[in-house]
Design an enzyme around this catalytic site. Structure first.
Site, mmCIF file in Angstrom:
data_model
loop_
_atom_site.group_PDB
_atom_site.id
_atom_site.type_symbol
_atom_site.label_atom_id
_atom_site.label_comp_id
_atom_site.label_asym_id
_atom_site.label_seq_id
_atom_site.Cartn_x
_atom_site.Cartn_y
_atom_site.Cartn_z
ATOM 1 N N GLU A 10 1.910 -0.006 -4.556
ATOM 2 C CA GLU A 10 0.968 0.905 -5.090
ATOM 3 C C GLU A 10 1.875 2.404 -4.851
ATOM 4 O O GLU A 10 2.444 2.629 -3.951
ATOM 5 C CB GLU A 10 -0.190 1.139 -4.215
ATOM 6 C CG GLU A 10 -1.306 2.364 -4.470
ATOM 7 C CD GLU A 10 -2.145 2.841 -3.303
ATOM 8 O OE1 GLU A 10 -3.347 3.344 -3.602
ATOM 9 O OE2 GLU A 10 -1.847 2.471 -2.279
ATOM 10 N N ASP A 29 0.801 -1.225 -0.005
ATOM 11 C CA ASP A 29 0.170 0.077 0.086
ATOM 12 C C ASP A 29 0.819 1.254 -0.032
ATOM 13 O O ASP A 29 1.984 1.323 0.787
ATOM 14 C CB ASP A 29 -0.655 0.006 1.373
ATOM 15 C CG ASP A 29 -1.848 1.155 1.360
ATOM 16 O OD1 ASP A 29 -2.573 1.320 0.358
ATOM 17 O OD2 ASP A 29 -1.746 1.873 2.085
#
Lengths: 562, 562
Positions: free
Chosen positions: B297, B260
């Site tokens: 990400e 993330d």
């Protein structure tokens, strides 16, 4: 960005001028020239303001920038004759002494002499430096390194409190005098390195926040808000800094920049500002046909900084190695406290000779971290080493040089350790004659609260490290004057003796390729723990020959078995 | 660090246990097992505390850590049966279903299905996911991606508020159920990607600061203090995170991690934490003979993240490309506001097909910066694309999926755009049958002030963007329940039609190599501005053949001249 010409501030084009400045938040920007009509600037893309073909500005005219009516110095001013709070002065940088025959010298052959313009000579300016160049030539130096010359508040400062990075400190003589000094150095075969500070701005006279988002609170630095290299609007800050780096090469014929504390430059964008400086410097190099070098002060033991941009490196050609200094000083008997805590003396010094970095992933007590990475594959010419520099001397409470800390013989050993190293050696002004005057910390801010804060800061710093006595007042003119070199010492036998020793060491280095910068593979260090001695073997890359350097840090004669 | 075994927390070795935890500031650390005598841990180097050959702990025992008397959950706990504030449970991770015959599939062949365990099935747990795998197999999916499963406060959360990164959310079924699900996926030929969050910890139940310097104020993040990856004492934090990444591969047989928001991981040390994760993952790969993938990400358009560590890259195998989504959605008619502001529709989409990134150094209005860098030389399999994901759906006030925003035909076009892209395609659960239930933002914190802060935060967010109506209450159980997929829709003609369409598209992609991930050199986009259409030419790398994909974003039939 066109590196061939000045893109920011006032630029002369024959008798006419162009002006361009970044002020994205302003609604009206004017050039206010003393005793002449104001000139309105036009707003252009990306927050820039411009005026072209200005005929009313003449050289030496004083001017201000008016940002929505507020009168401010030009952020790209090259001279502040009345100080950092005063008007800027129009100077034509195009008319400069030619350096066309000068081709720089290879970085591997640099033998650097770091000097502080204000305290190097009695005059304390560029002219004073010029007068002493023959001394440096005689010594064998190949490059002088000027501590920062960007305009700072007051008359006295190490230079790290600069607030106008394009302006050359007026008390040093300003831009024309710097151009003249560089040309003189080149005519004598000396390269010139300039120390530049892109990681922070000084605490007094910094008006940049009035112009745009020069600062960000994304990152914390020891000096407050970080310079904005990757937050919103950083494009203007980046252009400002790139333009500044290029200016020194293009308009002042500087040969190399020493970039102050690049570990404090925080930039997480896809193109790091150092990569951009590197790329633009290469571009200028292609245009002029001359090499320019970028040497970073970096405290991360991360070889990415000195790797090429094409390999995702940050493109610096070289860096300072403080760890070599720390290991060397501990070997010489420095008490293990402060930043010396992590250093084991000769074993670490041996490692530094072979690998440049001491910490290459080991646990550091001082940092409470596993620190650094191997610099394997890099060349010795990428690392600058020294046995003392302005920081290590001046950050002592009493600014003591090695001359007052070590025996005469130990000073000679320190010199030999540096001048036979496979790295780029650097001396700190005066060490070649064992100067005994201190190099103290001095400032000349005008804001009394700031002066008091600096005074208290110094006091607390040394109270914390339990140093006895009291820190000299940094604001006192006497503190500055006491820090000046005493050139008369050179006439004394002991000091002249030291000078001759340095001179011979440098001559020796120049005579033997094996004593110069080298591939680190060709260096082997042998540690003699019991004898507190080190043997450095310097192999010849091509032939089956080597030179042995024996460094005895003990106080008696030692016999080493090979 | 030995990647072959668990290095932190409780580890079973036959009937005995070892325990190791980092608590550098503690003076006494104990294991407090329910209804049994406390076990004193011994202090080891670098702030670790250990006990070996413990015989008194049995599987399913509940235990606490006592740090100088203070009772806390184990930071490396794998199960919190009574929630994040409760005791940890002893679980033997060694006894797991075998996946020995599973070899992962090449990243280039991944067709990803992102799902949220709590809302994917009626049961809302791993068993519920297991029951639906045949549906995904029929669809043609090759990899499922689980939104984060690390223990968070309460029963309902997207997963980005995890506070115990080693603990598998109890309401999802805990670690054993996850191991079982992964084994089942592998037996059906499905790879499993797990979403992990290393850039911040959730706002409730985070006790890490009681153990050591897990956080630093050197950097500012949108979620408060940054995780300490390079400040003093970060070595313990780094080991904790590396160990966590390795655990998923080693003990759960996860095939790939989705990391993330890695742009919010700030690390200026010589070895970036992502490089360390990459190196340790490679090490484990060598030991098991299976490839594992790291997919970041990243919002920086910086190809360094997906470059090999040997080239000073950060070693991620792939990354998400939000810009492809943004360009695609604007092409589909999305109003140009918020993060869509910077996107021009089909011309940008054409660029994304060819270059993965849209912004490769151009000025971005939204960022007020020149943004990004070209990803030239990288392979299409390094980029994951989607027409919607949990963020784009769930960060809308009413959580609308494409199904309620676009016509049926436009939804099909969006699917085709993704499933014929030269990148790794990803669907968001339910889009294959045009699910109409929303995917809303939900939390289940127990701290009333925190709940109110989250509520207000949502309200303010949408007030600022002038969205009409009111944000559903994130804490309400109904908000969570309304976000569950309605599998019954699959029985309706329209939805079944969409499912067949997706199925056929995926089959088509699998049939033609030229429709799969590819060298970006083999992709050429032709933009037909007047026709609001795009032609993507996919060349065969070896032969002189190509496939043309025609994407008509206008509302009428178009004739394109080639």
């Amino acid at each position: 960005m066109n590196v061939a010409k000045r893109n920011i501030g006032l630029t002369f084009d024959g008798a006419r001028c162009n002006f361009r400045i970044w002020a994205p938040q302003a609604t009206k920007v004017q050039l206010a020239i003393k005793d002449k009509a104001n000139i309105d600037l036009s707003r252009k893309d990306y927050g820039y303001w411009e005026a072209s073909h200005i005929t009313s500005i003449k050289e030496t005219d004083l001017y201000w920038l008016k940002i929505d009516g507020k009168q401010l110095p030009d952020p790209a001013s090259v001279l502040q004759p009345e100080g950092v709070h005063g008007p800027s002065q129009a100077i034509n940088l195009n008319e400069k002494p030619s350096s066309d025959n000068w081709q720089n010298i290879p970085l591997k052959d640099y033998i650097i002499y770091e000097l502080h313009t204000g305290t190097f000579s009695e005059g304390g300016d560029f002219e004073g430096v010029a007068e002493k160049l023959d001394h440096l030539i005689e010594l064998g130096i190949t490059a002088i390194e000027l501590m920062p010359v960007a305009a700072f508040a007051g008359e006295r400062n190490w230079g790290y409190d600069g607030v106008l990075p394009f302006a050359i400190q007026a008390s040093y003589g300003g831009p024309k005098a710097l151009q003249k000094l560089v040309a003189l150095c080149h005519s004598k075969g000396l390269a010139v390195i300039l120390d530049v500070v892109y990681n922070h701005f000084g605490p007094e006279g910094n008006y940049l926040h009035e112009f745009g988002p020069y600062f960000t609170d994304k990152y914390k630095t020891p000096w407050g808000k970080a310079v904005n290299f990757d937050d919103r609007g950083s494009h203007g800050v980046r252009e400002y800094i790139i333009e500044n780096a290029i200016m020194w090469f293009r308009d002042f014929h500087i040969d190399a920049l020493r970039l102050d504390a690049v570990h404090a430059i925080k930039d997480n964008s896809a193109s790091h500002i150092l990569q951009e400086i590197s790329k633009h410097t290469d571009l200028l190099s292609k245009q002029t046909g001359k090499p320019y070098y970028l040497i970073a002060e970096c405290d991360l033991n991360d070889p990415r900084y000195i790797s090429p941009v094409e390999q995702n490196g940050l493109g610096m050609h070289g860096q300072w190695v403080d760890e070599f200094h720390h290991a060397l000083r501990v070997a010489a008997g420095e008490p293990k406290q402060g930043y010396y805590l992590d250093f084991a003396g000769i074993s670490h010094l041996g490692k530094a000779y072979q690998d440049a970095y001491v910490y290459t992933g080991m646990y550091s007590k001082e940092r409470d971290n596993f620190f650094g990475k191997s610099a394997q594959g890099h060349h010795g010419s990428q690392f600058t080493v020294f046995s003392q520099n302005h920081d290590h001397v001046g950050n002592r409470m009493l600014g003591e040089r090695s001359s007052t800390l070590y025996s005469f013989e130990m000073q000679k050993l320190l010199a030999a350790a540096i001048l036979t190293a496979p790295f780029v050696p650097m001396l700190f002004m005066g060490e070649e004659w064992a100067e005994t005057n201190p190099f103290l910390y001095f400032i000349d801010h005008s804001d009394p609260d700031l002066v008091e804060a600096v005074r208290n800061g110094r006091r607390e710093e040394f109270a914390a490290s339990h140093v006895d006595g009291q820190a000299p007042d940094p604001k006192a003119e006497d503190t500055f004057n006491r820090s000046k070199l005493n050139w008369k010492l050179l006439q004394q036998a002991k000091n002249a003796n030291m000078f001759q020793y340095y001179k011979q060491l440098i001559a020796l280095r120049k005579q033997y390729t094996m004593l110069q910068t080298a591939d680190l593979d060709t260096v082997k260090a042998y540690v003699f723990q019991a004898e507190n001695s080190l043997m450095i073997e310097r192999k010849c890359a091509d032939e089956n020959k080597s030179i042995l350097c024996l460094l005895n840090f003990s106080s008696s004669v030692q016999q080493l078995s090979i």
